[in-house]
Design a protein around this motif. Structure first.
Motif, mmCIF file in Angstrom:
data_model
loop_
_atom_site.group_PDB
_atom_site.id
_atom_site.type_symbol
_atom_site.label_atom_id
_atom_site.label_comp_id
_atom_site.label_asym_id
_atom_site.label_seq_id
_atom_site.Cartn_x
_atom_site.Cartn_y
_atom_site.Cartn_z
ATOM 1 N N SER A 186 0.855 -1.191 0.000
ATOM 2 C CA SER A 186 0.000 0.000 0.000
ATOM 3 C C SER A 186 0.887 1.236 0.000
ATOM 4 O O SER A 186 1.513 1.574 0.999
ATOM 5 C CB SER A 186 -0.915 0.012 1.228
ATOM 6 O OG SER A 186 -1.722 1.167 1.232
ATOM 7 N N CYS A 311 -15.210 -0.124 -6.363
ATOM 8 C CA CYS A 311 -14.555 -0.465 -5.103
ATOM 9 C C CYS A 311 -15.569 -0.660 -3.992
ATOM 10 O O CYS A 311 -15.681 -1.719 -3.425
ATOM 11 C CB CYS A 311 -13.510 0.561 -4.708
ATOM 12 S SG CYS A 311 -12.620 0.097 -3.217
ATOM 13 N N ASN A 369 -10.501 1.853 8.105
ATOM 14 C CA ASN A 369 -11.408 1.690 6.973
ATOM 15 C C ASN A 369 -12.815 1.427 7.469
ATOM 16 O O ASN A 369 -12.998 0.732 8.461
ATOM 17 C CB ASN A 369 -10.985 0.501 6.101
ATOM 18 C CG ASN A 369 -9.952 0.890 5.067
ATOM 19 O OD1 ASN A 369 -9.894 2.033 4.648
ATOM 20 N ND2 ASN A 369 -9.133 -0.069 4.660
ATOM 21 N N ILE A 373 -15.702 -1.126 3.240
ATOM 22 C CA ILE A 373 -14.543 -1.281 2.366
ATOM 23 C C ILE A 373 -13.870 -2.619 2.619
ATOM 24 O O ILE A 373 -13.525 -3.352 1.693
ATOM 25 C CB ILE A 373 -13.546 -0.124 2.574
ATOM 26 C CG1 ILE A 373 -14.111 1.162 1.967
ATOM 27 C CG2 ILE A 373 -12.201 -0.446 1.933
ATOM 28 C CD1 ILE A 373 -13.169 2.349 2.051
ATOM 29 N N ARG A 377 -13.628 -5.687 -0.236
ATOM 30 C CA ARG A 377 -12.364 -6.193 -0.770
ATOM 31 C C ARG A 377 -12.080 -7.628 -0.353
ATOM 32 O O ARG A 377 -11.499 -8.403 -1.119
ATOM 33 C CB ARG A 377 -11.219 -5.281 -0.319
ATOM 34 C CG ARG A 377 -11.292 -3.902 -0.947
ATOM 35 C CD ARG A 377 -10.233 -2.971 -0.375
ATOM 36 N NE ARG A 377 -10.350 -1.639 -0.975
ATOM 37 C CZ ARG A 377 -9.725 -0.563 -0.516
ATOM 38 N NH1 ARG A 377 -8.949 -0.654 0.546
ATOM 39 N NH2 ARG A 377 -9.884 0.607 -1.102
ATOM 40 N N MET A 408 -3.973 -1.079 -7.671
ATOM 41 C CA MET A 408 -4.421 -1.369 -6.302
ATOM 42 C C MET A 408 -3.400 -0.860 -5.281
ATOM 43 O O MET A 408 -3.765 -0.292 -4.250
ATOM 44 C CB MET A 408 -4.654 -2.871 -6.133
ATOM 45 C CG MET A 408 -5.797 -3.416 -6.959
ATOM 46 S SD MET A 408 -6.242 -5.130 -6.524
ATOM 47 C CE MET A 408 -4.798 -6.015 -7.096
ATOM 48 N N SER A 411 -3.814 2.950 -5.094
ATOM 49 C CA SER A 411 -5.144 3.534 -4.887
ATOM 50 C C SER A 411 -5.821 3.083 -3.596
ATOM 51 O O SER A 411 -6.587 3.843 -2.993
ATOM 52 C CB SER A 411 -6.067 3.206 -6.067
ATOM 53 O OG SER A 411 -6.374 1.820 -6.116
ATOM 54 N N TYR A 412 -5.555 1.861 -3.140
ATOM 55 C CA TYR A 412 -6.325 1.320 -2.019
ATOM 56 C C TYR A 412 -6.133 2.082 -0.719
ATOM 57 O O TYR A 412 -6.985 2.072 0.146
ATOM 58 C CB TYR A 412 -5.999 -0.161 -1.821
ATOM 59 C CG TYR A 412 -6.849 -1.073 -2.690
ATOM 60 C CD1 TYR A 412 -7.494 -0.570 -3.811
ATOM 61 C CD2 TYR A 412 -7.002 -2.411 -2.400
ATOM 62 C CE1 TYR A 412 -8.264 -1.384 -4.620
ATOM 63 C CE2 TYR A 412 -7.781 -3.240 -3.199
ATOM 64 C CZ TYR A 412 -8.405 -2.721 -4.309
ATOM 65 O OH TYR A 412 -9.177 -3.525 -5.100
#
Length: 525
Positions: A186, A311, A369, A373, A377, A408, A411-412
């Motif tokens: 990430s 998403c 989160n 979300i 995912r 990913m 952006s995640y």
């Protein structure tokens, strides 16, 4: 090294102490299959089941593993994109390593038989494994409530397990060892995320985009650089907003456009059988029109899908509490409770009452989160998208730019505002093709005709087909369901079509598969 690329509709891999054997099943009729890659060296056998990756990516992966003398590093897997399943068999050490993509969307199923582990891509030809399939009660609860398996519930079939994302599986001396292996980094960076997305969209020379009024496909289209090799298509009623919008956009861009009609009553059952057989009854029959569409894509073209594009679009309404969000999303309890028989009704009611607490315990470990979300995912993507992926790749190659590794990665971890109102989509469009911004902000309003016209079709012929299927094959689910109530639900939806149709698409898919599996098993024996 020689990399072999074949189109196949399924894969079986048998691993034991002294054997590594694999079979790619050839395409048949409308099941045209998708790319399956293999490579044999003096020491190793490599398999990559993926249409998101090119030969050069697989070659780089192989070279790095050989340099590491069979050790697969996290950095090796990060060189692969999208949805995939990898097998690395080391003949010298007599070990096999198995990996899925980071989210487990392309994961294989597996079972143990005698002293072997048998991995299989999907349930087509599963009768060749000479196994029984026994339904788990809690697995059925998850399937009926969500439409797919959700932790901590088991797989639907007791004999079957499924490879999970971020886990390394090692088969050594008739044992299978699982080790955590998270390799999705990430490193949030909006500019790099947009660059990675654009690169993935343009990876393959010939592409097909299902252009509609939706924002996912619009975002993909905005990034495409070579209009000569783009096919713009969609399916559905010609007067629906999606089809009309697709035609308008294609005319503005000067790209030819095709619209394919929905499956008619003569071909509905054929596509329904294909979906249920490939998915093991785990995939909804509402995909018949999409599967038919995929079967018409040119064999040399990649179907660019907006999979996972939103998403969290379905589950990121900040005006609702977690309970309210999930109450909106889950199958209404009234449908599940109606068809479950007296033997299992109390258990199903109890599980439903405790469901939100269970989801919070399972999917809310990351407090930074929203639970929505994490659930999307870690549950919906491997479950819902995984089931659909297995069906569609039996028909066509497909690529998912929203699942490119670097996209990913960058952006995640972005601020949650990027995922609200599809702001990330808008940023990609503004960076790539501002002419399409107007369709993002002001798409055509819904018309009186929906894309798939389920209410009308169910009333006219599908409802009657489903009642006949129940009458003829109910014995395969009599342990769990109430026949009269299931038929009554069909009749209710024929009279007043609504959300119950989508629930019935799931139940009938399962019933068809169980009937076909038992018939084929009897023939084999």
């Amino acid at each position: 090294m020689k990399i072999v690329v074949k189109k196949a509709i399924n894969t079986h891999v048998t691993v034991s102490n002294k054997k590594f054997k694999y079979t790619f099943f050839k395409p048949e009729k409308e099941l045209k299959g998708s790319r399956h890659l293999s490579c044999k060296t003096d020491r190793f056998i490599f398999l990559l089941i993926s249409s998101d990756n090119k030969k050069k990516q697989f070659k780089k992966f192989i070279s790095n593993v050989i340099l590491g003398k069979g050790q697969v590093l996290k950095s090796n897997l990060s060189n692969l994109d999208g949805i995939f399943q990898v097998f690395v068999h080391d003949k010298k050490e007599n070990k096999t390593h198995v990996f899925s993509d980071a989210l487990g969307i392309g994961s294989f199923y597996y079972l143990k038989k005698d002293h072997s582990f048998i991995f299989f891509e999907n349930f087509n030809n599963v009768e060749k494994l000479n196994t029984t399939l026994t339904i788990s009660t809690l697995g059925l609860f998850s399937q009926l409530t969500f439409g797919y398996r959700v932790d901590p519930y088991p797989e639907l079939y007791k004999e079957v397990k499924k490879v999970k994302g971020a886990i390394k599986y090692t088969i050594d001396k008739n044992e299978i060892i699982e080790n955590k292996f998270p390799f999705l980094e990430s490193k949030p960076n909006l500019k790099k995320a947009i660059k990675a997305f654009t690169k993935e969209s343009n990876k393959f020379k010939n592409v097909t985009v299902g252009i509609t009024a939706g924002r996912d496909c619009l975002t993909i289209l905005s990034t495409l650089s070579d209009k000569k090799n783009i096919e713009l298509c969609n399916f559905g009623h010609e007067n629906s907003a999606d089809v009309k919008q697709g035609k308008i956009i294609s005319e503005e861009l000067g790209i030819p456009f095709k619209n394919f009609e929905n499956v008619d009553n003569y071909n509905f059952l054929k596509l329904a059988h294909n979906i249920s057989n490939v998915s093991g009854g785990l995939c909804t029959l509402s995909y018949v029109d999409m599967a038919s569409f995929a079967s018409k894509i040119a064999s040399e073209s990649n179907y660019l899908m907006g999979e996972a594009g939103a998403c969290v679009r379905l589950l990121l309404d900040h005006k609702l509490s977690d309970k309210e969000q999930f109450d909106e999303y889950l199958t209404p309890a009234i449908f599940v409770n109606k068809i479950i028989n007296a033997k299992h009704k109390e258990l199903f009611l109890s599980e439903r009452n405790e469901l939100l607490d269970l989801l919070e315990t399972t999917y809310y470990s990351d407090k930074s989160n929203p639970i929505s979300i994490s659930f999307y995912r870690n549950a919906r993507m491997p479950g819902n998208f995984g089931n659909r992926h297995k069906v569609l790749t039996a028909f066509s190659d497909k690529t998912s730019p929203f699942l490119a590794y670097d996209f990913m990665k960058h952006s995640y971890g972005l601020e949650k505002s990027n995922f609200s109102d599809d702001n990330l989509h808008l940023q990609i469009i503004l960076n790539s093709n501002r002419e399409l911004e107007k369709y993002f902000k002001d798409p055509l309003k819904k018309t009186s005709n929906s894309v798939q016209e389920w209410n009308l079709r169910f009333n006219e012929y599908i409802g009657a087909i489903y009642i006949e299927i129940i009458e003829e094959n109910f014995n395969y689910l009599k342990e769990f369901l109430d026949k009269e109530q299931l038929i009554d639900l069909c009749k209710e939806q024929i009279e007043k079509p609504g959300r119950g149709i989508y629930f019935l698409h799931r139940v009938i898919s399962l019933l068809l598969f169980l009937r076909n599996f038992n018939d084929k098993t009897a023939d084999v024996n």
